[in-house]
Design an enzyme around this catalytic site. Sequence first.
Site, PDB file in Angstrom:
ATOM      1  N   CYS A 135      42.332  51.682  33.916  1.00 29.66           N
ATOM      2  CA  CYS A 135      41.903  50.121  34.085  1.00 29.66           C
ATOM      3  C   CYS A 135      42.299  49.482  35.308  1.00 29.66           C
ATOM      4  O   CYS A 135      41.285  49.019  36.234  1.00 29.66           O
ATOM      5  CB  CYS A 135      42.091  49.507  33.000  1.00 29.66           C
ATOM      6  SG  CYS A 135      41.203  47.855  33.033  1.00 29.66           S
ATOM      7  N   CYS A 136      43.392  49.460  35.717  1.00 27.35           N
ATOM      8  CA  CYS A 136      43.853  48.904  37.079  1.00 27.35           C
ATOM      9  C   CYS A 136      43.384  49.621  38.275  1.00 27.35           C
ATOM     10  O   CYS A 136      42.970  49.094  39.306  1.00 27.35           O
ATOM     11  CB  CYS A 136      45.559  49.113  36.965  1.00 27.35           C
ATOM     12  SG  CYS A 136      46.309  47.497  35.963  1.00 27.35           S
ATOM     13  N   CYS A 184      45.457  39.589  35.076  1.00 21.34           N
ATOM     14  CA  CYS A 184      44.325  39.486  34.217  1.00 21.34           C
ATOM     15  C   CYS A 184      44.699  38.831  32.924  1.00 21.34           C
ATOM     16  O   CYS A 184      45.793  38.832  32.513  1.00 21.34           O
ATOM     17  CB  CYS A 184      43.555  40.869  34.044  1.00 21.34           C
ATOM     18  SG  CYS A 184      42.896  41.740  35.432  1.00 21.34           S
ATOM     19  N   CYS A 223      46.203  40.648  30.036  1.00 21.89           N
ATOM     20  CA  CYS A 223      47.453  41.599  30.473  1.00 21.89           C
ATOM     21  C   CYS A 223      48.661  40.613  30.847  1.00 21.89           C
ATOM     22  O   CYS A 223      49.447  41.048  31.743  1.00 21.89           O
ATOM     23  CB  CYS A 223      47.215  42.560  31.530  1.00 21.89           C
ATOM     24  SG  CYS A 223      45.774  43.711  30.882  1.00 21.89           S
ATOM     25  N   CYS A 262      50.217  47.493  39.293  1.00 24.49           N
ATOM     26  CA  CYS A 262      49.133  48.114  38.790  1.00 24.49           C
ATOM     27  C   CYS A 262      48.692  49.125  39.681  1.00 24.49           C
ATOM     28  O   CYS A 262      47.824  49.726  39.538  1.00 24.49           O
ATOM     29  CB  CYS A 262      48.251  46.971  39.238  1.00 24.49           C
ATOM     30  SG  CYS A 262      48.077  46.342  40.780  1.00 24.49           S
TER      31      CYS A 262
HETATM   32  S1  SF4 Z   1      45.588  44.036  34.490  1.00 27.80           S
HETATM   33 FE1  SF4 Z   1      44.778  44.590  32.681  1.00 27.80          FE
HETATM   34  S2  SF4 Z   1      42.636  43.962  32.632  1.00 27.80           S
HETATM   35 FE2  SF4 Z   1      43.296  43.723  34.578  1.00 27.80          FE
HETATM   36  S3  SF4 Z   1      42.780  45.790  35.816  1.00 27.80           S
HETATM   37 FE3  SF4 Z   1      44.864  46.326  34.928  1.00 27.80          FE
HETATM   38  S4  SF4 Z   1      44.563  46.937  33.002  1.00 27.80           S
HETATM   39 FE4  SF4 Z   1      42.815  46.143  33.630  1.00 27.80          FE
END
Ligand code: SF4
Length: 210
Positions: free
Chosen positions: A75-76, A156, A159, A184
Amino acid sequence: MVVVDMATRIHPKVRVFTIDTGRLPEETHQMMETVRHRYGIPVEVVFPETSEVESMIASHGPNLFYREVALRKLCCHVRKVRPLERKLATLSAWVVGLRRSQTQSRAEIAKVESRDGVVKISPLADWSRQDVEDYIQRHDVPVHPLYAKGFPSIGCGPCTRATFDCEDERAGRWWWEQDTEKECGIHIAPNGQVIRQVDALLAEIRPAAS
Ligand code: SF4
């Protein structure tokens, strides 16, 4: 914000960019408006590729990051790392607010480094959190609304949580993960096992993304 404040004193039309992952808290959008009005500069916003986000969510669901580290890194990667790489490909240098005291994984960051032909400058590398707060007070720098609510590091919405005084500054990021680097993938390469898993997961979503 300290870096933005310093930069606008050097050059009032400095370029400022940020990444809108699609999962930012509302307060971060308020902060973008604050920067526009306070400093009179546009904020360049970089977004992830729509097709990659759609494919990732179709495969793993919207809250995949809670299930395992590799999915969180995926996701990151899709929402942050790839948009950043796209932006950096258009730049020769950028300035960030990383500090060595934020977390163990940042203890060795250099003030100036170069990667893939892009110079990365971290002028606050040797600053303490108190140095940052002193600068904010001295120059009346606007602060993120969540900072005053106990969020020393803001990412985010799903998170990030507030931290206790006794905790590491990055403890509120991906708080459910134990013994992982609170990064990340933008600043620190993840360990080999996770990066291989992320590569495999990326390969799964890319055919639909292309
Ligand atoms: S911080 Fe969380 S929602 Fe944002 S990109 Fe990373 S995993 Fe995805």
